[in-house]
Design an enzyme around this catalytic site. Structure first.
Site, mmCIF file in Angstrom:
data_model
loop_
_atom_site.group_PDB
_atom_site.id
_atom_site.type_symbol
_atom_site.label_atom_id
_atom_site.label_comp_id
_atom_site.label_asym_id
_atom_site.label_seq_id
_atom_site.Cartn_x
_atom_site.Cartn_y
_atom_site.Cartn_z
ATOM 1 N N LYS A 1 -7.073 24.487 12.126
ATOM 2 C CA LYS A 1 -5.719 24.536 12.689
ATOM 3 C C LYS A 1 -4.666 24.449 11.591
ATOM 4 O O LYS A 1 -3.607 25.084 11.674
ATOM 5 C CB LYS A 1 -5.530 23.401 13.692
ATOM 6 C CG LYS A 1 -4.131 23.320 14.314
ATOM 7 C CD LYS A 1 -3.721 24.615 15.005
ATOM 8 C CE LYS A 1 -2.540 24.464 15.954
ATOM 9 N NZ LYS A 1 -1.340 23.869 15.389
ATOM 10 N N GLU B 1 0.687 31.194 10.263
ATOM 11 C CA GLU B 1 1.844 31.327 11.167
ATOM 12 C C GLU B 1 3.147 31.344 10.379
ATOM 13 O O GLU B 1 4.046 32.148 10.649
ATOM 14 C CB GLU B 1 1.825 30.170 12.154
ATOM 15 C CG GLU B 1 2.985 30.091 13.117
ATOM 16 C CD GLU B 1 2.914 28.797 13.911
ATOM 17 O OE1 GLU B 1 3.809 27.949 13.706
ATOM 18 O OE2 GLU B 1 1.970 28.633 14.704
#
Length: 298
Positions: free
Chosen positions: A169, A176
């Site tokens: 993550k 991102e």
């Protein structure tokens, strides 16, 4: 399955709600009494404290923590510790640093699953993407709940041992950052370029068949539709930065070059003193996927 949920903020409410919708029993606790009452209204059994939540769960406790990373997690684990044994499972669904998750997995009496969670508040409708680390048997035990909270069986998987879920993550968030920066730069060039363009139309057209179509591009379209092509009330200030910083630090420790992620992180920090259209779009995109507050121009 009976599931305890500790933390009923934006994401915790979704975890509890999707578990309930799938037919699981939920015992819920939050320090905000109104949040607990709201969960009770949709079918959760309320608890007044972490120990009471543990007492209300069955012999084999399955507990999902959705509280802020850091001291809050350690405080909840300290409250839970007297009530846990090796047959129990604790899931940390927040954005913890992977090394902290390894430490907690070693010190917690129960099996510990670190669960990287992506999808933001939109997950209430479609489900999350879940990246999970920890013991394989514990992952298997919680798979019915993961099926409910994620987009389905394809929306979650065990990444590996303790820490691996939050590690994946962390890298996800670094990617991102870079993607948001790339969209921001492209739209800034269009905004300041040779033609008077409707950027909402550009985003919509790109998102129908173009190579660069994505959910973030859908959020660009949404931002221009709601804020206008100029984004003139959106501040050039992009908050956040912890997971991107962790990603760059890990890249340095592994001697892996990540110039795009590093530059995107530097731009985010730079947004706190300068003014750019690209960063105004990044500011608004964070609202789109995470419902983070939009900083506005004074």
């Amino acid at each position: 399955m009976q599931l305890g949920v500790v933390g009923l903020g934006r994401m915790g409410r979704i975890v509890a709600g999707r578990a309930l919708d799938a037919g699981h029993e939920v015992v819920a606790f939050d320090t905000d009494e109104q949040a607990v009452a709201a969960a009770a209204e949709v079918g959760a059994e309320p608890a007044d404290s972490v120990p009471e939540l543990a007492e209300k769960l069955g012999e084999h406790k399955r507990i999902w923590l959705m509280v802020p990373a850091g001291d809050a997690i350690d405080a909840v684990l300290a409250d839970l510790e007297p009530h846990l044994d090796g047959d129990d499972v604790v899931v940390d669904g927040g954005n913890s640093h992977f090394e902290a998750s390894v430490r907690r997995a070693e010190s917690t009496p129960a099996a510990y699953l670190d669960c990287g969670t992506s999808g933001g508040p939109a997950g209430a409708e479609v489900g999350f993407s879940l990246m999970i680390g920890g013991p394989e048997w514990a992952y298997g035990e919680l798979s019915p709940v993961f099926d409910a909270v994620a987009t389905g069986p394809a929306g979650h998987d065990r990444m590996g041992p303790a820490g691996s879920g939050h590690y994946v993550k962390m890298i996800h968030n670094g990617v991102e950052y870079a993607l948001m920066a790339a969209y921001g730069e492209g739209f800034e060039l269009l905004h300041n370029g040779r033609y008077d363009l409707d950027l909402e139309s550009v985003a919509r057209t790109w998102n129908n068949g173009a190579v660069i179509r994505s959910w973030l591009l859908e959020l660009c379209e949404e931002a221009f539709a709601e804020e206008g092509t100029d984004l003139d009330t959106v501040a050039d200030h992009v908050a956040g930065g912890s997971t991107g910083t962790w990603t760059v630090q890990e890249a340095l420790s592994q001697e892996i070059p990540v110039p795009l992620i590093y530059t995107a992180l530097a731009e985010r920090f730079g947004s706190r003193s300068n003014g750019r259209f690209a960063r105004r779009l990044a500011n608004r995109l964070r609202y789109g996927f995470g419902r983070h507050e939009v900083a506005r121009e004074e």
